[in-house]
Design an enzyme around this catalytic site. Structure first.
Site, PDB file in Angstrom:
ATOM      1  CG  HIS A 195      -2.167  -0.914   0.606  1.00 52.89           C
ATOM      2  ND1 HIS A 195      -3.066  -0.386  -0.031  1.00 52.89           N
ATOM      3  CD2 HIS A 195      -2.327  -2.339   0.441  1.00 52.89           C
ATOM      4  CE1 HIS A 195      -3.790  -1.431  -0.409  1.00 52.89           C
ATOM      5  NE2 HIS A 195      -3.433  -2.677   0.040  1.00 52.89           N
ATOM      6  CD  GLU A 440      -9.351  -9.012  -4.967  1.00 55.70           C
ATOM      7  OE1 GLU A 440      -8.124  -8.133  -5.184  1.00 55.70           O
ATOM      8  OE2 GLU A 440     -10.435  -8.522  -4.332  1.00 55.70           O
ATOM      9  CG  ASP A 464      -5.025  -9.350  -3.494  1.00 48.23           C
ATOM     10  OD1 ASP A 464      -4.126  -9.508  -2.535  1.00 48.23           O
ATOM     11  OD2 ASP A 464      -5.940  -8.517  -3.213  1.00 48.23           O
ATOM     12  CB  CYS A 511      -8.773  -1.868 -10.488  1.00 49.05           C
ATOM     13  SG  CYS A 511      -9.562  -3.181  -9.740  1.00 49.05           S
TER      14      CYS A 511
HETATM   15  C1  PEP Z   1      -5.796  -6.010  -6.576  1.00 46.64           C
HETATM   16  O1  PEP Z   1      -5.707  -6.956  -5.745  1.00 46.64           O
HETATM   17  O2  PEP Z   1      -5.331  -6.075  -7.651  1.00 46.64           O
HETATM   18  C2  PEP Z   1      -6.444  -4.841  -6.288  1.00 46.64           C
HETATM   19  C3  PEP Z   1      -6.976  -3.867  -6.954  1.00 46.64           C
HETATM   20  O3  PEP Z   1      -6.939  -4.763  -4.938  1.00 46.64           O
HETATM   21  P1  PEP Z   1      -5.857  -4.394  -3.653  1.00 46.64           P
HETATM   22  O4  PEP Z   1      -4.839  -3.851  -4.063  1.00 46.64           O
HETATM   23  O5  PEP Z   1      -6.876  -3.128  -2.832  1.00 46.64           O
HETATM   24  O6  PEP Z   1      -6.123  -5.691  -2.773  1.00 46.64           O
HETATM   25 MG    MG Z   2      -7.032  -7.086  -4.100  1.00 50.73          MG
END
Ligand code: PEP
Ligand code: MG
Length: 580
Positions: A195, A440, A464, A511
């Site tokens: 993150h 995911e 993920d 995404c």
């Molecule tokens: C992902 O897992 O690609 C995603 C967009 O969700 P996050 O990064 O919030 O887990």
């Molecule tokens: Mg994710």
């Protein structure tokens, strides 16, 4: 510690770009100790100062104990217990009092007493005792911090262009970072999709993570060159290097200016295939940057950031107000609101969400699993907030971490009940609101044909999907080298998802961070991806690639890449892509 100069450290690129600034350590441990003679009549007072610091430190350890106990359970909380035992050691107290009575200031007295204990532990030939010295150092540091009235640094302390240096930046830390003077992040831990990386991309600043021990090598005030393109961090650079990077910084700004010229052009390939580029956001403040970069919608609104740094779960009205603001500002462009994805590394700290110890939090009670376990407290208030906001613009609702049909149906069942309740009380919402899911988890990808029959759209969460397909922890720097979006298994899964969704006439977005890396754009385009959802600052970079390639070219590249099984053959094709 003497000043390190021109030192080049290499980490993992997490957000591109180059910047120069002064290091700002979030936890600054420098404590300066000097002996001061305390006059006779002030020595009792000095002892009281020491007692007060001990009391404050005890309170802090108690709080730490409670927090660890809540989150990880009693076994782990004993770490803080050990610290309280050291703090209460009467011999240590007596020795400190004695030195103060002889005229020493409290800080120096503690330092002397603790130092003696640490040295005696060091001389014992037993690893256990050697390790205990770390606990004593920790206790001494805390007492001294309280005596000196030091506090954890705050971003408000910033006075000049700065690069934040930390062991780790948690989502709860990064959510408070909106400061214009912050020009980059450097952390000891983390991988490409941690993150810290996602937040840096959202802010449009470079970040290098996974530098292992960097936070103990850098001091606040050191000059840093941060190269988010190569993963290099240069500590206290020479004038020559500074000049070189200043030029690179200027060049980077030129590229951004050039990209801005693409703004009014349609997003289509050379042979006129239209593609959507949406943006990812974490909070409503980012909408302006979505619109400034001309993203035609929000493909992922991560709502978990609403849950950090607070002691209660957001209520329906708070959800509604946040989403209403975004939806209104997006004036007709779609906003894809993802129901909350807490768990994994995104931990909230209150009530129900004190989950107890989880051995593998990324495989644990996360995202939709948590929502289905606590519908009344977590899921329903959020669904009501989203539905109410849907009356004011184009909202799409998306579930995270769906692993199969049962979960999808359970979530949809609750959604239907919530809609029914709203109808009964005449609360408006968009009856046609689209409902989709992230893909995911590999199990969901494999059964895409079944899932596609029960949703309006899907979005591939590669962060993920890659983690779970390759069994590589996405935030662990030790395995970052095997976190590979180009692994044939990942590429085949992506193609499988797109093909099977298209058979049911379902649009497919992506995404995860892979969508925002221009390097992969022709491949994804060739697979037939309909929507790229990326950080607002990546939108124009992706647009440039899309507008510069034909769909036929992209298809040929992706067909070739699907036949490759190893790194070498993949990298040959990738080099060819770079020539485009
Ligand atoms: C992902 O897992 O690609 C995603 C967009 O969700 P996050 O990064 O919030 O887990
Ligand atoms: Mg994710």
């Amino acid at each position: 510690m003497s000043k390190l100069e021109n030192i080049i450290l290499k980490g993992i690129t997490a957000s591109g770009g180059v910047s120069v600034g002064k290091a700002f350590l979030l936890d600054d441990d420098d404590i300066c100790l000097i002996y001061r003679e305390i006059p006779k009549n002030a020595r009792e007072n000095e002892k009281k100062r020491f007692d007060d610091a001990i009391e404050k430190t005890r309170q802090e350890f108690k709080e730490i104990y409670n927090k660890i106990n809540d989150i990880l359970g009693e076994n782990y909380a004993h770490i803080a217990d050990t610290h309280i035992l050291i703090l209460d050691d009467m011999n240590m107290r007596k020795d400190v009092y004695k030195l103060i009575e002889e005229g020493s200031n409290a800080e120096y007295a503690i330092f002397k007493v603790m130092d003696k204990v640490i040295r005696s532990f060091e001389s014992i030939k037993d690893d256990y005792f050697k390790e205990r010295k770390v606990d004593i150092q920790e206790v001494a540091k805390k007492i001294l911090t309280n005596l000196l009235g030091k506090r954890k640094r705050s971003f408000r302390d910033l006075k000049e262009n700065s690069i934040v240096v930390a062991h780790n930046l948690t989502p709860a830390d990064t959510v408070t970072i909106k400061e214009k003077l912050i020009k980059g992040f450097i952390t000891d831990v983390g991988g490409k999709t941690s993150h810290t990386a996602i937040m840096a991309q959202g802010l449009g600043i470079p970040a290098v993570v996974g530098l292992k021990v960097v936070s103990s090598q850098i001091k606040t005030g050191d000059t840093i060159i941060l190269n988010g393109n190569t993963g290099e961090v240069i500590l206290n650079p020479s004038a020559e290097l500074l000049e070189k990077y200043q030029k690179e910084y200027d060049r980077q700004n030129e590229v951004i200016k050039e990209l801005k010229k693409l703004k009014d052009l349609p997003i289509e390939t050379l042979d006129k295939r239209s593609v959507l580029i949406f943006a990812n956001i974490d909070n409503p403040d980012e909408v302006s940057s979505v619109l400034n970069n001309e993203a035609k919608g929000i493909g992922l609104y991560r709502t978990e950031f609403m849950y950090f740094n607070r002691n209660s779960i957001p209520c329906e009205q708070e959800h509604f107000e946040a989403y209403y603001r975004v939806v209104k500002e997006m004036s007709g462009y779609p906003t894809t609101i993802r129901t909350v994805d807490l768990g994994g590394d995104k931990l909230a700290k209150f009530g129900l969400l004190k989950l107890g110890r989880e051995q593998n939090p990324f495989l644990g009670l996360r995202a939709i699993r948590l929502c289905l376990k606590y519908p009344d407290d977590i899921f329903i208030p959020q669904l009501r907030g989203i539905l109410r906001a849907s009356a004011f613009g184009k909202v799409r609702l998306m579930y995270p971490m769906i692993s199969g049909l049962d979960e999808l149906r359970d979530a949809n069942k609750i959604l239907q009940d919530v809609k029914q309740d709203l109808r009964k009380t005449n609360i408006s919402f968009d009856e046609d609101m689209e409902v989709g899911t992230m893909i995911e988890i590999p199990s969901a990808a494999v059964i895409m044909d079944m899932i596609a029959k029960e949703v309006d759209f899907v979005s591939i969460g590669t962060n993920d999907l890659i983690q779970y397909t390759l069994a590589v922890d996405r935030i662990n720097e030790n395995v970052a080298n095997i976190y590979n979006p180009m692994h044939p298994a990942v590429l085949r899964l992506i193609k499988h998802i797109i093909d099977n969704a298209h058979k049911e006439k379902i649009e497919v977005g992506m995404c995860g961070e892979m969508a925002g890396d221009p390097y992969y754009t022709p491949i994804l385009l060739g697979f037939g991806l309909d929507e790229f959802s990326v950080s607002p600052f990546q939108v124009l970079k992706i647009k440039k690639v899309i507008c510069g390639v034909s769909f036929e070219q992209a298809r040929a590249i992706s067909a070739k890449i699907l036949k490759c099984g190893d790194k070498e053959s993949i990298s040959k094709i990738v080099s060819a892509i770079q020539m485009i």
